[in-house]
Design a protein around this motif. Structure first.
Motif, short mmCIF file in Angstrom:
data_model
loop_
_atom_site.label_atom_id
_atom_site.label_comp_id
_atom_site.label_asym_id
_atom_site.label_seq_id
_atom_site.Cartn_x
_atom_site.Cartn_y
_atom_site.Cartn_z
N TYR A 1 -42.94 49.20 -24.40
CA TYR A 1 -41.53 48.87 -24.61
C TYR A 1 -40.68 50.05 -24.19
O TYR A 1 -41.00 51.20 -24.49
N ALA A 2 -39.54 49.77 -23.52
CA ALA A 2 -38.67 50.84 -23.04
C ALA A 2 -37.88 51.46 -24.17
O ALA A 2 -37.52 52.62 -24.11
N GLY A 3 -37.60 50.73 -25.19
CA GLY A 3 -36.83 51.24 -26.32
C GLY A 3 -36.61 50.11 -27.30
O GLY A 3 -36.93 48.96 -27.03
N HIS B 1 -37.63 45.53 -34.32
CA HIS B 1 -38.45 45.83 -33.14
C HIS B 1 -39.90 45.39 -33.37
O HIS B 1 -40.53 44.85 -32.46
N ALA C 1 -39.50 54.08 -19.25
CA ALA C 1 -38.49 54.81 -20.02
C ALA C 1 -37.80 55.88 -19.16
O ALA C 1 -36.62 56.16 -19.35
N SER D 1 -27.14 53.06 -21.14
CA SER D 1 -26.97 51.80 -21.83
C SER D 1 -25.49 51.54 -21.96
O SER D 1 -24.69 52.46 -22.09
N SER E 1 -33.85 48.09 -29.62
CA SER E 1 -32.45 47.86 -29.96
C SER E 1 -32.35 47.73 -31.48
O SER E 1 -33.31 47.34 -32.14
N GLU F 1 -33.19 43.94 -22.44
CA GLU F 1 -34.28 44.73 -23.01
C GLU F 1 -35.44 44.70 -22.01
O GLU F 1 -35.58 43.74 -21.26
#
Length: 128
Positions: free
Chosen positions: A64-66, A32, A118, A124, A68, A77
Motif C-alpha cells: 500500500y502506498a499510504g 486502513h 511510495a 496529495s 488515508s 488511493e
C-alpha cells in the motif's frame, strides 16, 4: 529436540500490477486495516493468482502506498499486487470490482514501473 523445519520458499512474483482505487460513500469510514482485509478477501473471491511471501506465515504480496484517514473519502488511493502468473490488467480490474464491497471501486490497473510506489508519489491534494 530437533531443529524446526524451514518453510518452503515462495518464488518471486511474475507480474506486478499497480492499482488505483477510490474509497467512496460509507466505505470512507473503513480503517486502513479494514480496507486491507476487504482487498485480500476480494482477491481470493476473484480468483486472482496472488504471489505470497515466504516464511512460516505467508501473506499475499500487496504493498500500500499510504493510508488515508478513517472518515475521509478518496478518489486516488494506490496499491501494488504481486501475481504468481501474468494476467491482463483489464481482467484484474473487472474481477476486483465485481468482488469488492460497495464504496471501494478500482479505477485503473496498470503494469508497475520499476521502483517503490511510495517513492513515486510526490504530493496529495485535499479538499475540505
Amino acid at each position: 529436540m530437533s531443529p524446526r523445519a524451514q518453510p518452503e520458499q515462495q518464488p518471486p512474483p511474475e507480474q506486478r500490477l499497480r492499482v488505483r482505487y477510490a474509497k467512496r460513500g460509507r466505505a470512507r469510514f473503513a480503517s486502513h486495516r479494514d480496507i486491507g482485509r476487504a482487498v485480500e478477501r476480494a482477491l481470493r473471491r476473484a480468483g486472482i493468482p496472488m504471489a505470497f511471501s515466504s516464511g512460516f506465515s505467508p501473506h499475499p504480496r500487496i504493498s500500500y502506498a499510504g493510508a488515508s484517514p478513517t472518515g475521509a473519502a478518496s478518489e486516488s488511493e494506490y496499491l501494488e499486487l504481486g501475481l504468481a502468473r501474468t494476467c491482463d490488467p483489464v481482467w484484474v480490474q473487472q474481477q476486483l470490482n465485481a468482488a469488492l464491497p460497495t464504496g471501494l471501486v478500482v479505477l485503473a490497473v496498470v503494469e508497475s514501473a520499476p521502483g517503490a510506489l511510495a517513492d513515486l508519489l510526490t504530493a496529495s491534494q485535499w479538499r475540505l
